[in-house]
Design a protein around this motif. Structure first.
Motif, PDB file in Angstrom:
ATOM      1  N   THR A   1       0.845  -1.189   0.000  1.00  0.00           N
ATOM      2  CA  THR A   1       0.000   0.000   0.000  1.00  0.00           C
ATOM      3  C   THR A   1       0.889   1.251   0.000  1.00  0.00           C
ATOM      4  O   THR A   1       2.107   1.166   0.200  1.00  0.00           O
TER       5      THR A   1
ATOM      6  N   THR B   1       0.637  -7.512  12.894  1.00  0.00           N
ATOM      7  CA  THR B   1      -0.697  -6.922  12.718  1.00  0.00           C
ATOM      8  C   THR B   1      -1.126  -7.068  11.260  1.00  0.00           C
ATOM      9  O   THR B   1      -0.300  -7.325  10.370  1.00  0.00           O
ATOM     10  N   LYS B   2      -2.417  -6.897  11.019  1.00  0.00           N
ATOM     11  CA  LYS B   2      -2.938  -7.005   9.660  1.00  0.00           C
ATOM     12  C   LYS B   2      -2.333  -5.937   8.747  1.00  0.00           C
ATOM     13  O   LYS B   2      -2.261  -6.124   7.531  1.00  0.00           O
ATOM     14  N   GLU B   3      -1.911  -4.817   9.354  1.00  0.00           N
ATOM     15  CA  GLU B   3      -1.311  -3.744   8.564  1.00  0.00           C
ATOM     16  C   GLU B   3       0.032  -4.142   7.961  1.00  0.00           C
ATOM     17  O   GLU B   3       0.540  -3.458   7.065  1.00  0.00           O
TER      18      GLU B   3
ATOM     19  N   ASP C   1       1.033   3.544   2.284  1.00  0.00           N
ATOM     20  CA  ASP C   1       1.637   3.702   3.603  1.00  0.00           C
ATOM     21  C   ASP C   1       2.829   2.756   3.775  1.00  0.00           C
ATOM     22  O   ASP C   1       3.864   3.141   4.351  1.00  0.00           O
ATOM     23  N   GLN C   2       2.681   1.529   3.293  1.00  0.00           N
ATOM     24  CA  GLN C   2       3.787   0.567   3.390  1.00  0.00           C
ATOM     25  C   GLN C   2       4.985   1.013   2.553  1.00  0.00           C
ATOM     26  O   GLN C   2       6.126   0.891   2.985  1.00  0.00           O
TER      27      GLN C   2
ATOM     28  N   GLN D   1       6.850   3.635   4.387  1.00  0.00           N
ATOM     29  CA  GLN D   1       7.691   3.025   5.417  1.00  0.00           C
ATOM     30  C   GLN D   1       9.003   2.514   4.826  1.00  0.00           C
ATOM     31  O   GLN D   1      10.087   2.752   5.359  1.00  0.00           O
TER      32      GLN D   1
END
Length: 346
Positions: free
Chosen positions: A104, A216-218, A106-107, A110
């Motif tokens: 994603t 986590t699922k994230e 956001d990923q 990171q």
């Protein structure tokens, strides 16, 4: 048709759909394929000739990434400078493409932050449980609503000094794996160790890692699903094979590998195949099988050079044999092609 020809046609049909297979390579592939027929194939297969490849009913655009242009420049350098000094940069760019397809926004942000800090990413696939997902030791579990990842991975590139990592894991009661992105702080909790002597003039070390960490699922890399993985392999595998063929030519120029006229013909043919596939802009049901067949042919050429005594040193023999396993062993490539085509017979 003899069994050897029937077995070989599973791979040869894929390659021939791009360009006719030279006779020197055809014999090598047929011998390899019949050797790789496993017990269930010998017992259960009708042993009739596979049907010709049919025109795909669905064709989709194949994504293009800026990273591929840089990778292609690196591969050209391998021809003149060898693979050792370029391997990590090339693999890192492969990982960047995978992230672009599966992560994603956001990923990706990171990852970019970690990379800017000089933290290297790792891809952890090989599991001590073997090729069957059901036997894998690396598994994501739900403990009363808290996700835990049991990690046991072997033979990862530089896995003895993890930065952040993409970990492929088994899911309980699911027939397909998931990939999670572990941040550096969780990777630091894993037990890590080097395994074996390094490859490529000491520049490539493999490692093992294991442990149990909360996730986590994230952290799941779920964008695009299995289709994204297939597109990734379509983009990456022919580039990896081309880098290996350039490495072989560099080794020849260094006097480390002897190539016969037939060997040279196979190397040039595989480079042509790779160029045709990397220039493709369409993805279809045949795309993955073609790159699997290309990696299979590369494996068998490298194995032939080693087994026929054409590679001078034990160190180089070990390097080339290692590359017959990385990014798809011959059995894995053949099994996947065969499994998809076994029901389509004349």
């Amino acid at each position: 048709m003899e069994l050897q020809s029937i077995a070989g046609s599973f791979v040869i049909n894929q390659l021939s759909s791009v360009s006719p297979v030279p006779a020197s390579l055809q014999g090598l592939l047929e011998e390899a394929c019949v050797r790789l027929f496993d017990a269930s194939m010998i017992i259960e297969d009708p042993l009739t000739e596979p049907a010709p490849l049919r025109e795909p009913s669905v064709k989709q655009p194949l994504e293009q990434f800026e990273q591929t242009f840089v990778i292609d420049q690196i591969i050209d350098k391998v021809r003149d400078e060898g693979l050792a000094h370029h391997f990590h940069e090339m693999i890192g760019l492969f990982g960047s493409i995978m992230m672009s397809l599966t992560a994603t926004e956001d990923q990706l942000a990171q990852v970019n932050n970690w990379v800017e800090q000089g933290i290297f990413g790792h891809f952890l696939m090989t599991d001590p449980g073997g090729p069957s997902l059901q036997s894998w030791k690396t598994e994501i579990q739900d403990d009363d609503g808290v996700l835990q990842l049991n990690i046991n991975k072997i033979h990862g590139i530089e896995a003895q000094k993890l930065g952040f990592a993409m970990v492929v894991a088994k899911q309980a009661a699911r027939p397909f794996p998931v990939t999670l992105m572990l941040p550096p702080e969780l990777c630091a909790e894993l037990k890590q160790s080097s395994v074996g002597e390094p490859f490529l003039d000491g520049k490539l070390q493999l490692g093992n890692c294991r442990g149990r960490v909360p996730v986590t699922k994230e952290m799941l890399l779920s964008k695009g699903g299995l289709g994204s993985v297939n597109r990734f392999l379509t983009l990456v595998r022919p580039r990896f094979v081309k880098s290996l063929m350039h490495f072989v030519l560099w080794l020849r120029d260094q006097g480390e590998v002897e190539l016969s006229v037939a060997d040279q013909e196979i190397v040039e043919y595989l480079i042509y195949l790779c160029n045709e596939q990397t220039s493709a802009t369409i993805f279809s049901m045949h795309s993955v099988n073609r790159v699997l067949a290309t990696k299979f042919a590369s494996n068998e050429l490298l194995l032939h050079l080693v087994s026929s005594g054409k590679v001078q040193s034990k160190t180089r023999q070990r390097d080339l044999l290692a590359f017959t396993k990385m990014e798809g062993s011959s059995y894995r490539c053949f099994f996947e092609i065969y499994s998809k085509a076994k029901g389509h017979r004349l």
